[in-house]
Enzyme design. Structure first.
Site, PDB file in Angstrom:
ATOM      1  N   CYS A 183     -16.210 -19.207  -5.255  1.00 43.56           N
ATOM      2  CA  CYS A 183     -16.121 -19.451  -6.704  1.00 43.56           C
ATOM      3  C   CYS A 183     -15.993 -20.924  -7.067  1.00 43.56           C
ATOM      4  O   CYS A 183     -16.255 -21.301  -8.217  1.00 43.56           O
ATOM      5  CB  CYS A 183     -14.938 -18.704  -7.300  1.00 43.56           C
ATOM      6  N   HIS A 221     -11.998 -21.696 -13.929  1.00 44.65           N
ATOM      7  CA  HIS A 221     -12.644 -20.534 -13.320  1.00 44.65           C
ATOM      8  C   HIS A 221     -12.126 -19.281 -14.027  1.00 44.65           C
ATOM      9  O   HIS A 221     -10.955 -19.196 -14.387  1.00 44.65           O
ATOM     10  CB  HIS A 221     -12.303 -20.486 -11.827  1.00 44.65           C
ATOM     11  N   ASN A 274     -16.086 -12.137 -14.049  1.00 40.50           N
ATOM     12  CA  ASN A 274     -16.021 -13.219 -13.064  1.00 40.50           C
ATOM     13  C   ASN A 274     -17.410 -13.412 -12.466  1.00 40.50           C
ATOM     14  O   ASN A 274     -17.902 -12.546 -11.747  1.00 40.50           O
ATOM     15  CB  ASN A 274     -15.001 -12.845 -11.982  1.00 40.50           C
TER      16      ASN A 274
HETATM   17  N1  ACO Z   1      -9.404   1.163 -12.819  1.00 45.28           N
HETATM   18  C1  ACO Z   1      -8.301   1.914 -12.859  1.00 45.28           C
HETATM   19  N2  ACO Z   1      -7.296   1.804 -11.981  1.00 45.28           N
HETATM   20  C2  ACO Z   1      -7.425   0.847 -11.032  1.00 45.28           C
HETATM   21  C3  ACO Z   1      -8.564   0.028 -10.934  1.00 45.28           C
HETATM   22  C4  ACO Z   1      -9.576   0.218 -11.867  1.00 45.28           C
HETATM   23  N3  ACO Z   1     -10.693  -0.525 -11.872  1.00 45.28           N
HETATM   24  N4  ACO Z   1      -8.417  -0.820  -9.888  1.00 45.28           N
HETATM   25  C5  ACO Z   1      -7.222  -0.538  -9.348  1.00 45.28           C
HETATM   26  N5  ACO Z   1      -6.607   0.466 -10.039  1.00 45.28           N
HETATM   27  C6  ACO Z   1      -5.330   1.082  -9.806  1.00 45.28           C
HETATM   28  C7  ACO Z   1      -4.806   0.845  -8.416  1.00 45.28           C
HETATM   29  O1  ACO Z   1      -5.326   1.810  -7.527  1.00 45.28           O
HETATM   30  C8  ACO Z   1      -3.315   0.968  -8.603  1.00 45.28           C
HETATM   31  O2  ACO Z   1      -2.988   2.342  -8.664  1.00 45.28           O
HETATM   32  P1  ACO Z   1      -1.645   2.886  -7.958  1.00 45.28           P
HETATM   33  O3  ACO Z   1      -0.534   2.169  -8.666  1.00 45.28           O
HETATM   34  O4  ACO Z   1      -1.701   4.344  -8.230  1.00 45.28           O
HETATM   35  O5  ACO Z   1      -1.766   2.498  -6.521  1.00 45.28           O
HETATM   36  C9  ACO Z   1      -3.084   0.406 -10.004  1.00 45.28           C
HETATM   37  O6  ACO Z   1      -4.354   0.442 -10.648  1.00 45.28           O
HETATM   38  C10 ACO Z   1      -2.557  -1.029 -10.020  1.00 45.28           C
HETATM   39  O7  ACO Z   1      -3.347  -1.814  -9.133  1.00 45.28           O
HETATM   40  P2  ACO Z   1      -2.965  -3.318  -8.858  1.00 45.28           P
HETATM   41  O8  ACO Z   1      -3.856  -3.846  -7.785  1.00 45.28           O
HETATM   42  O9  ACO Z   1      -1.502  -3.450  -8.696  1.00 45.28           O
HETATM   43  O10 ACO Z   1      -3.357  -4.002 -10.259  1.00 45.28           O
HETATM   44  P3  ACO Z   1      -3.168  -5.502 -10.702  1.00 45.28           P
HETATM   45  O11 ACO Z   1      -2.352  -5.557 -11.914  1.00 45.28           O
HETATM   46  O12 ACO Z   1      -2.759  -6.392  -9.564  1.00 45.28           O
HETATM   47  O13 ACO Z   1      -4.641  -5.912 -11.110  1.00 45.28           O
HETATM   48  C11 ACO Z   1      -6.511  -7.150 -10.260  1.00 45.28           C
HETATM   49  C12 ACO Z   1      -5.653  -5.906 -10.117  1.00 45.28           C
HETATM   50  C13 ACO Z   1      -7.173  -7.113 -11.642  1.00 45.28           C
HETATM   51  C14 ACO Z   1      -7.575  -7.144  -9.174  1.00 45.28           C
HETATM   52  C15 ACO Z   1      -5.645  -8.426 -10.165  1.00 45.28           C
HETATM   53  O14 ACO Z   1      -4.806  -8.354  -9.053  1.00 45.28           O
HETATM   54  C16 ACO Z   1      -6.475  -9.678 -10.061  1.00 45.28           C
HETATM   55  O15 ACO Z   1      -7.131 -10.082 -10.997  1.00 45.28           O
HETATM   56  N6  ACO Z   1      -6.422 -10.368  -8.914  1.00 45.28           N
HETATM   57  C17 ACO Z   1      -7.231 -11.566  -8.695  1.00 45.28           C
HETATM   58  C18 ACO Z   1      -8.673 -11.215  -8.584  1.00 45.28           C
HETATM   59  C19 ACO Z   1      -9.474 -12.388  -8.141  1.00 45.28           C
HETATM   60  O16 ACO Z   1      -8.969 -13.340  -7.664  1.00 45.28           O
HETATM   61  N7  ACO Z   1     -10.778 -12.362  -8.273  1.00 45.28           N
HETATM   62  C20 ACO Z   1     -11.597 -13.515  -7.993  1.00 45.28           C
HETATM   63  C21 ACO Z   1     -11.769 -13.894  -6.617  1.00 45.28           C
HETATM   64  S1  ACO Z   1     -13.327 -13.486  -6.050  1.00 45.28           S
HETATM   65  C22 ACO Z   1     -14.035 -14.829  -5.376  1.00 45.28           C
HETATM   66  O17 ACO Z   1     -13.472 -15.851  -5.292  1.00 45.28           O
HETATM   67  C23 ACO Z   1     -15.427 -14.704  -4.779  1.00 45.28           C
END
Ligand code: ACO
Length: 379
Positions: free
Chosen positions: A111, A249, A279
């Site tokens: 990224c 980003h 993203n």
């Molecule tokens: N829809 C519904 N539920 C979901 C989804 C979805 N798309 N994805 C995950 N869940 C569920 C999970 O299974 C979990 O359920 P559980 O509690 O029953 O186990 C619950 O939602 C919570 O999941 P978390 O992973 O704790 O959610 P979080 O608040 O951390 O959000 C996210 C997840 C959006 C991915 C966040 O952590 C994030 O943005 N992280 C950074 C992402 C990132 O860096 N991306 C760019 C890098 S890529 C690159 O550089 C090439």
């Protein structure tokens, strides 16, 4: 002293829009979950290849700068998405533009590729290696997204943008860069399926497994981008009040808000596009920059901060002094062919070709094989 002024800018956004509700038609997810956790409402799916997206963006940037393609000395193609690995993608953009004199480099720091490319091109101009450069940030993630994995499939989109840099006596362009890599976190963000590890092992190109620890990435990203931003501001002797616009980003609205808070810059001074485009990895910063210019949010002489992070885990923060011109010299009439399918139709076609890990890739990930190539995790 020679500087590298940013004299041209242009984006190429594919027209087909994939909404959160579209994603809910094949994933167990919802508009409400995606919007509240990430700030994303929709993203684009491209009907053309990454070189074509990049070429249109670069042609628009060249027109904006009033520069002829024949005068370009360097093209840096920043991103993870290559139509093919050999020949490289920058050479594809070069021939499409007619930039016959240019050196052509693909640069992959995930990224952060655009920002790393901007720093590299700036250094090459400031040291006299080249005088005119194009830097592209592009991704075509839809092609190798694992569309069966809701943890990642909802987060990404396609897009491209480019800038033109030119040697200048004026003190402008990238004036400070902090680049780094939190390599202890490299296992938290992996896309398995590409590369020599998988060659001749019956793995289809595009069949991927995304190893992605969202919460770990989130914390490391906020820390790294905020720290790099504070350091680049300190190095250049500017404070948060001197920043006119942050162009970060766009991985998650909550990450952007946290970085702004730790850097001491209010959200009114932050360019946000994540709701529209998701993203786009290397394309997010340049697309946001082009939109900020289009919307009149970059004033002559403005000071911009560009923090980013990505796989590696690479990170950076750039301090940019804008020049006096904030409008294009000319526009390009190069454009994409019309899309004949909706974004959801295109994604469903990709899904139909994907093997949901029932076959080759899952086999390759058996523990014995995985151990033979995985790097040891730090204690
Ligand atoms: N829809 C519904 N539920 C979901 C989804 C979805 N798309 N994805 C995950 N869940 C569920 C999970 O299974 C979990 O359920 P559980 O509690 O029953 O186990 C619950 O939602 C919570 O999941 P978390 O992973 O704790 O959610 P979080 O608040 O951390 O959000 C996210 C997840 C959006 C991915 C966040 O952590 C994030 O943005 N992280 C950074 C992402 C990132 O860096 N991306 C760019 C890098 S890529 C690159 O550089 C090439």
């Amino acid at each position: 002293m020679t500087y590298a002024a940013i004299t041209g800018w242009g984006a190429c956004m594919p027209p087909a829009v994939l909404s959160n509700d579209d994603l809910s038609t094949f994933l167990d997810t919802s508009d409400e979950w995606i919007a509240t956790r990430t700030g994303m409402k929709e993203r684009r799916i491209s009907h053309v290849g990454a070189i074509e997206l990049s070429t249109v963006a670069a042609a628009r940037a060249l027109a904006c700068a009033g520069l002829d393609a024949a005068d370009v000395d360097l093209i840096i193609y920043g991103g993870v998405s290559n139509d093919e690995l050999v020949p490289n993608s920058a050479s594809g953009v070069q021939i499409a533009l007619g930039a016959t004199r240019a050196a052509s480099i693909d640069l992959n720091t995930a990224c952060t590729s655009f920002c790393y490319g901007l720093t590299t091109a700036t250094a090459m101009i400031r040291t006299g290696v080249v005088r005119n450069a194009i830097v592209i940030g592009v991704e075509l993630i839809s092609r190798y997204m694992d569309w069966s994995n809701r943890n990642v499939a909802v987060l990404f989109g396609d897009g491209a943008a480019a800038v033109v840099l030119q040697a200048s006596d004026e003190e402008e362009g990238v004036l400070g860069s902090i680049l780094g890599c939190d390599a202890e976190g490299r296992q938290t963000l992996r896309v398995r399926g590409f590369g020599c590890t998988y060659a001749n092992r019956d793995v289809n190109f595009g069949d991927t497994i995304w190893d992605f620890d969202g919460q770990a990435i989130f914390k490391r990203a906020v820390h790294a981008m905020a720290d790099a931003s504070r350091r680049v501001m300190a190095e250049r002797g500017v404070g948060p009040d001197d920043i006119d616009l942050v162009v970060p980003h766009q991985a998650n609205l909550r990450i952007i808000e946290s970085v702004a808070k730790y850097a001491g810059v209010p959200m009114e001074k932050v360019m946000v596009t994540v709701q529209k485009y998701g993203n786009m990895s290397a394309a997010t910063v340049p697309v946001a920059l082009v939109e900020a210019l289009d919307e009149g949010r970059v004033r002559p002489g403005a000071t911009l901060l560009m923090p980013a992070f990505g796989g590696g885990l690479t990170y950076c923060s750039l301090l940019v002094k804008w020049g006096q011109r904030v409008t294009p010299i000319a526009t390009s009439d190069l454009t994409l062919p019309p899309a004949t399918k909706s974004a959801l139709e295109m994604v469903n076609e990709i899904r139909a070709q994907q093997d949901p890990h029932g076959r080759s890739l899952a086999g390759l990930m058996a523990p014995a094989f995985a151990e033979s190539w995985a790097h040891p995790q730090p204690a």
